[in-house]
Write an enzyme that holds these catalytic residues in place. Structure first.
Site, short mmCIF file in Angstrom:
data_model
loop_
_atom_site.label_atom_id
_atom_site.label_comp_id
_atom_site.label_asym_id
_atom_site.label_seq_id
_atom_site.Cartn_x
_atom_site.Cartn_y
_atom_site.Cartn_z
NE ARG A 162 -4.22 -1.80 1.68
CZ ARG A 162 -4.24 -2.99 2.24
NH1 ARG A 162 -3.32 -3.34 3.11
NH2 ARG A 162 -5.18 -3.86 1.93
CE LYS A 217 -0.31 13.27 -15.02
NZ LYS A 217 -0.56 13.59 -16.45
CD GLU A 241 7.71 15.55 -22.84
OE1 GLU A 241 6.92 16.50 -22.70
OE2 GLU A 241 7.32 14.36 -22.98
CE LYS A 269 5.67 17.24 -14.85
NZ LYS A 269 5.95 15.91 -15.28
CD GLU A 282 -3.56 15.55 -16.70
OE1 GLU A 282 -2.45 15.15 -16.34
OE2 GLU A 282 -4.14 15.11 -17.69
NE ARG A 322 0.44 16.95 -13.81
CZ ARG A 322 1.01 16.18 -12.91
NH1 ARG A 322 0.56 16.15 -11.68
NH2 ARG A 322 2.04 15.41 -13.23
CG ASN A 324 -2.10 16.22 -21.04
OD1 ASN A 324 -1.13 15.81 -20.42
ND2 ASN A 324 -3.33 16.10 -20.60
CG HIS A 335 2.08 14.52 -24.47
ND1 HIS A 335 2.75 15.72 -24.55
CD2 HIS A 335 2.93 13.66 -23.82
CE1 HIS A 335 3.93 15.60 -23.96
NE2 HIS A 335 4.08 14.36 -23.52
CG HIS A 365 0.49 9.64 -25.68
ND1 HIS A 365 -0.19 10.05 -24.56
CD2 HIS A 365 1.79 9.56 -25.31
CE1 HIS A 365 0.66 10.22 -23.56
NE2 HIS A 365 1.88 9.93 -23.99
CG HIS A 391 7.50 10.26 -24.60
ND1 HIS A 391 6.19 9.90 -24.78
CD2 HIS A 391 7.47 11.44 -23.90
CE1 HIS A 391 5.41 10.80 -24.21
NE2 HIS A 391 6.16 11.74 -23.68
N1 NAD Z 1 5.51 10.40 -15.23
C1 NAD Z 1 5.51 11.42 -16.07
O1 NAD Z 1 5.02 12.50 -15.74
C2 NAD Z 1 6.14 11.26 -17.42
C3 NAD Z 1 6.37 12.39 -18.21
C4 NAD Z 1 7.01 12.21 -19.44
C5 NAD Z 1 7.38 10.94 -19.86
N2 NAD Z 1 7.13 9.86 -19.07
C6 NAD Z 1 7.53 8.51 -19.48
O2 NAD Z 1 8.94 8.47 -19.57
C7 NAD Z 1 9.30 7.40 -20.46
C8 NAD Z 1 10.38 7.85 -21.40
O3 NAD Z 1 11.51 8.19 -20.63
P1 NAD Z 1 12.97 8.21 -21.28
O4 NAD Z 1 12.94 8.94 -22.55
O5 NAD Z 1 13.87 8.65 -20.19
O6 NAD Z 1 13.19 6.68 -21.69
P2 NAD Z 1 13.99 5.46 -21.05
O7 NAD Z 1 13.89 5.42 -19.59
O8 NAD Z 1 13.54 4.28 -21.81
O9 NAD Z 1 15.52 5.82 -21.44
C9 NAD Z 1 15.92 5.88 -22.78
C10 NAD Z 1 17.18 5.03 -23.00
O10 NAD Z 1 18.31 5.68 -22.39
C11 NAD Z 1 19.00 4.72 -21.55
N3 NAD Z 1 19.66 5.55 -20.53
C12 NAD Z 1 19.10 6.13 -19.46
N4 NAD Z 1 19.98 6.94 -18.85
C13 NAD Z 1 21.15 6.83 -19.53
C14 NAD Z 1 22.43 7.45 -19.40
N5 NAD Z 1 22.66 8.38 -18.46
N6 NAD Z 1 23.40 7.09 -20.29
C15 NAD Z 1 23.13 6.21 -21.28
N7 NAD Z 1 21.95 5.61 -21.48
C16 NAD Z 1 20.95 5.93 -20.60
C17 NAD Z 1 17.93 3.80 -21.09
O11 NAD Z 1 18.45 2.57 -20.65
C18 NAD Z 1 17.09 3.64 -22.36
O12 NAD Z 1 17.70 2.71 -23.21
C19 NAD Z 1 8.02 7.00 -21.19
O13 NAD Z 1 7.57 5.78 -20.65
C20 NAD Z 1 7.04 8.13 -20.85
O14 NAD Z 1 5.70 7.69 -20.82
C21 NAD Z 1 6.52 10.01 -17.86
ZN ZN Z 2 5.74 13.50 -22.63
#
Ligand code: NAD
Ligand code: ZN
Length: 351
Positions: free
Chosen positions: A104, A126, A168, A206, A216, A220, A224, A227, A231, A246
């Site tokens: 929990r 999130k 972003e 942000k 949201e 907020r 989006n 997106h 998406h 992304h």
């Molecule tokens: N929670 C939220 O508010 C929010 C907002 C935006 C995006 N997201 C989510 O974030 C995700 C995308 O995140 P991302 O772009 O960081 O992708 P990711 O976590 O998949 O990282 C991208 C790649 O970079 C590699 N990597 C990470 N750090 C590294 C480093 N310092 N050196 C070398 N390689 C490294 C990872 O292993 C991966 O292969 C999506 O799932 C998206 O939905 C969430």
């Molecule tokens: Zn995003």
């Protein structure tokens, strides 16, 4: 918070946590590039159980979450436990979700290692995973104890992942601050962000929006921007098992949604033209072709963020967008007709 070393920040944060109740989640890449830096500066982690998650968006899944919950049970994690998520948005979203639901809810600390995770995914509370074919279909609102930003981690990131995060940040500029947008443009094409204030500025934008509307319900939704269409493009890539960062999808989505902003809200056409040029130069064009437009629209209707309304006279579902009246002036809940949406996709795919 932006930090220059892990010792000074982790010692006070973890002083009251029993050492055997500290757990680390990484993925295969951050295990290699980032974990050793944290352990060297904070040797307590040498003895912490480390779970190496498989890297990649396709692993932000219920199956991986189950592996992580099992790992915590096997290591007798109690409700005093703290999980340290070291990784990009995949690790911080999934790790945050696992922590917020294990027994929990236990605490977590985020150490984002991609630009996208630093400026976006790791803050705002999130968490989630992709489920039942829906991106971020399951998740929680749950704030980490702290988010530690260590920009030096960007040195091992691929240029694609840097550009993904930049998209972003551009979004933050478009919805809130022309100055931020100008500062970002000045850093292209080298993207040497480590010693610039743009990361802090983007996080501050942000944070201000999230603080005003955590759950949201209204403003907020400005975050989006780009997106709704983005998406859907991401789904199209996933359906063909094509990996795409992304932020690329967000960039393409922003251009199409700027087109809608021009025709529906009178946003200056120069904003659309400038962003279209930037997109072509740095992000290229989306691979999905115009024939998939119907499918893209179907995915948009499935996206939980797109408040679906019917317009009374006929029961056609409609898709709601955040659009811009101008840079810094987002207007949420803008209903767009299928014809207008088709026109925007036509514009994007004609570039
Ligand atoms: N929670 C939220 O508010 C929010 C907002 C935006 C995006 N997201 C989510 O974030 C995700 C995308 O995140 P991302 O772009 O960081 O992708 P990711 O976590 O998949 O990282 C991208 C790649 O970079 C590699 N990597 C990470 N750090 C590294 C480093 N310092 N050196 C070398 N390689 C490294 C990872 O292993 C991966 O292969 C999506 O799932 C998206 O939905 C969430
Ligand atoms: Zn995003």
């Amino acid at each position: 918070m932006l930090i220059s070393d892990f010792h000074t920040t982790l010692v006070p944060l973890l002083s009251c946590v029993p050492k055997q109740q500290i757990f680390v989640f990484v993925d295969a890449n951050t295990a290699e590039h980032c974990l050793p830096v944290v352990v060297e500066e904070y040797p307590v982690l040498q003895s912490a159980p480390v779970l190496v998650l498989p890297a990649g968006e396709e692993n932000k899944s219920l199956h991986t979450a189950e592996l992580a919950w099992s790992f915590l049970f096997e290591h007798h994690a109690t409700r005093q436990a703290v999980v340290i998520n070291i990784g990009g948005g995949m690790v911080t979203d999934l790790g945050g979700f696992v922590a917020s639901t294990y027994m929990r809810g236990i605490r977590c600390i985020n150490i984002p290692t991609t630009l996208l995770a630093m400026v976006d995914a790791s803050s705002g509370g999130k968490t989630g995973l992709n489920c039942c074919g829906i991106k971020n279909g399951v998740g929680t609102f749950s704030q980490p104890m702290e988010t530690l930003i260590y920009p030096a981690f960007l040195s091992t990131l691929s240029s694609q992942d840097l550009l993904s995060g930049l998209a972003e940040m551009i979004k933050h500029g478009l919805i809130r601050s022309e100055k931020h947008l100008r500062d970002l443009m000045a850093l292209l094409p080298d993207l040497d962000l480590q010693y610039s204030s743009v990361i802090e500025d983007s996080i501050a934008i942000k944070k201000a929006i999230v603080d005003a509307d955590f759950k949201e319900n209204n403003i907020r939704r400005a975050l989006n921007f780009g997106h709704t269409i983005g998406h859907a493009i991401e789904e199209a890539y996933a359906a063909e098992a094509n990996a795409i960062a992304h932020g690329y999808c967000v960039m393409w989505g922003m251009v199409a949604e700027l087109y809608l902003s021009v025709i529906k809200l009178g946003c200056p056409r120069s904003v659309l033209t400038d962003m279209s040029h930037l997109m072509i130069e740095y992000y290229g064009r989306p691979m999905c072709n115009c024939r998939q437009r119907e499918q893209l629209i179907t995915w948009m209707l499935h996206d939980k963020k797109n408040f679906v309304a019917s317009n009374g006279s006929d029961s056609q579902p409609q898709i709601s967008f955040t659009l811009l009246r101008d840079i810094g002036c987002p207007i949420v809940d803008q209903v767009v007709s299928k014809e207008e949406l088709n026109e925007a996709l036509e514009y994007l795919f004609s570039l």
